[in-house]
Structure formats: structure tokens, C-alpha cells
Motif scaffolding. Structure first.
Motif, PDB file in Angstrom:
ATOM      1  N   LEU A 143      -0.510  -3.899   5.928  1.00 62.74           N
ATOM      2  CA  LEU A 143      -1.921  -3.840   5.559  1.00 62.74           C
ATOM      3  C   LEU A 143      -2.208  -4.646   4.296  1.00 62.74           C
ATOM      4  O   LEU A 143      -3.264  -5.265   4.164  1.00 62.74           O
ATOM      5  N   ALA A 147      -5.584  -6.796   3.261  1.00 62.25           N
ATOM      6  CA  ALA A 147      -6.538  -5.858   2.671  1.00 62.25           C
ATOM      7  C   ALA A 147      -6.493  -5.965   1.148  1.00 62.25           C
ATOM      8  O   ALA A 147      -5.426  -5.812   0.551  1.00 62.25           O
ATOM      9  N   LEU A 173      -9.906   2.186   6.044  1.00 59.34           N
ATOM     10  CA  LEU A 173      -8.493   2.557   5.982  1.00 59.34           C
ATOM     11  C   LEU A 173      -8.387   4.034   5.640  1.00 59.34           C
ATOM     12  O   LEU A 173      -9.089   4.534   4.749  1.00 59.34           O
ATOM     13  N   CYS A 175      -5.341   6.956   4.943  1.00 56.16           N
ATOM     14  CA  CYS A 175      -3.924   7.295   4.786  1.00 56.16           C
ATOM     15  C   CYS A 175      -3.696   8.723   5.276  1.00 56.16           C
ATOM     16  O   CYS A 175      -4.248   9.675   4.728  1.00 56.16           O
ATOM     17  N   LEU A 181      -0.732   5.364   8.415  1.00 54.89           N
ATOM     18  CA  LEU A 181      -2.086   4.985   8.043  1.00 54.89           C
ATOM     19  C   LEU A 181      -2.856   4.588   9.293  1.00 54.89           C
ATOM     20  O   LEU A 181      -2.262   4.176  10.286  1.00 54.89           O
ATOM     21  N   ILE A 183      -6.436   2.427  10.723  1.00 53.73           N
ATOM     22  CA  ILE A 183      -7.445   1.435  10.422  1.00 53.73           C
ATOM     23  C   ILE A 183      -8.506   1.512  11.514  1.00 53.73           C
ATOM     24  O   ILE A 183      -8.191   1.453  12.701  1.00 53.73           O
TER      25      ILE A 183
END
Length: 214
Positions: A143, A147, A173, A175, A181, A183
Motif C-alpha cells: 500500500l 498511498a 483504507l 486497518c 488491511l 482498501i
């Protein structure tokens, strides 16, 4: 025997934006895959929006529907029935497993809970988002390639939520754990996002897993 002659048509089965492009397998650099990608399907998603003065009513509605508190900015709350993600000032995304009966599902229950509160609005986003889960020791590194956030565990711990970008795509995003994680992106960009993730994961070594339900 119940008379079903007047029953309406069943809702059309939702077609994934990744359908035909997410066959499970092992790809990229050799060795143990650093990250595993999978789509999260079978979800109901509802955006609850309001004004500062309607926060108490929003909190009561979310509590009644999911048994959860409203999260603070940049965070989420989660329980057995679903989760609530912060989406900006006075905006929250409710996520729950999709039921067989839309009339008794998340959106319908939330609409009923805010029916007497004109300053709150509910938007059904079930057909409007693609949710991709990244798991493994390389999830954060993948990521971080696109990001513009500090994704170190101490800066983006479990429960953290950010409205940001992955490359040129606007995403959320979330977590869920130290190496887990998610998205979220507009469904129309879901395949582009998935292909971008795969491209950036090549040098790490990655796997594609079957979709997760709910």
C-alpha cells in the motif's frame, strides 16, 4: 401453502467488478508470498450522513442497528454484526453481511431508525464499492507504494481509517489487524485498483485467494 403469485422478482445477484480477473494462484517473485489479495463480497454498505446537531440521533441509530458506537475521526468501530468506518465530518459507512431479504437488511433497518430525523440521510452503497483485503507481512509495504500515508503500525494501527488515494484512485483504507488491511474504492474503478495492486505486488511475491463472504 403460501401464495407467491404476487411476489416481486428476487434481487439480481450482484456481479463483482473483479469477476473473471481474480482467479486464485501464486504470482510474482518466488518464495513465500508477502501479501495475499482477496475480494470481500456479500456485503451491505450504507452511508449515514448528517450535521453536527444530528450526531446524537446518528449515534442512537447506529447503536440500534449494529450495537456499535460512532467512531472518532480516522477510526472505526467493530462488532459481531458489522463495523462502522469514519468517512469524513458527520459521515459514517456501515458495513454488515448482506442478508437474503433486502427488506430486513442493513439499509432498510438504518432507514427505519432515522425515519423521524430529517437531518440524517442514508445512501445504499452496496452496489457502489469494491472491497479488497490485503493480508500478510507485505500488505503495508504494498500500500505504501502508492498511498501518501505513513502506514507504519504505530502510525496506522488496527481500527485506523483514512480517506486517501492509491495512485490516481480515491480510496478508503481500513486497518483490521497488524497484517490485515482493506482498501475500498468506487466499483467502477475496482478492476483498475485490483490490477494496480497486482502490478505493484509483483516484486514482493503475492497470492490471490478466493473471495471472502461477508
Amino acid at each position: 401453502m403460501a401464495d407467491t403469485s404476487l411476489a416481486g422478482p428476487r434481487p439480481a445477484e450482484r456481479l463483482s467488478a473483479l469477476s473473471g480477473h481474480d482467479a486464485p494462484g501464486r504470482f510474482g517473485a518466488p518464495g513465500e508470498p508477502a501479501v495475499t489479495l482477496s475480494e470481500r463480497r456479500g456485503l451491505a454498505l450504507a452511508l449515514l450522513s448528517g450535521f453536527p446537531e444530528s450526531r446524537a440521533a446518528a449515534a442512537a441509530a447506529v447503536q440500534s442497528v449494529l450495537g456499535l458506537a460512532l467512531p472518532e475521526a480516522g477510526h472505526s468501530t467493530a462488532g459481531e454484526g458489522g463495523e462502522v468506518l469514519w468517512q469524513g465530518p458527520e459521515r459514517w459507512l456501515l458495513v454488515a453481511p448482506e442478508g437474503a431479504d433486502p427488506g430486513a437488511g442493513l439499509v432498510a433497518r438504518l432507514e427505519a431508525a432515522v425515519a423521524e430525523e430529517p437531518t440524517l440521510a442514508v445512501t445504499d452503497l452496496g452496489h457502489a464499492r469494491t472491497v479488497i483485503r490485503l493480508e500478510g507481512p507485505g500488505a503495508r509495504a504494498l500500500l505504501a507504494k502508492e498511498a501518501p500515508l505513513d502506514l507504519a503500525p504505530e502510525a496506522f494501527p488496527p481500527g485506523a481509517v483514512a480517506m486517501t488515494r492509491f495512485g490516481h484512485l480515491a480510496v478508503t483504507l481500513h486497518c483490521r489487524g497488524p497484517e490485515s488491511l482493506e482498501i475500498l474504492a468506487f466499483r467502477s474503478f475496482g478492476l483498475a485498483l485490483f490490477e494496480e495492486l497486482r502490478d505493484r505486488a509483483e516484486e514482493l511475491g503475492y497470492a490471490v485467494a478466493p473471495p471472502a463472504r461477508g
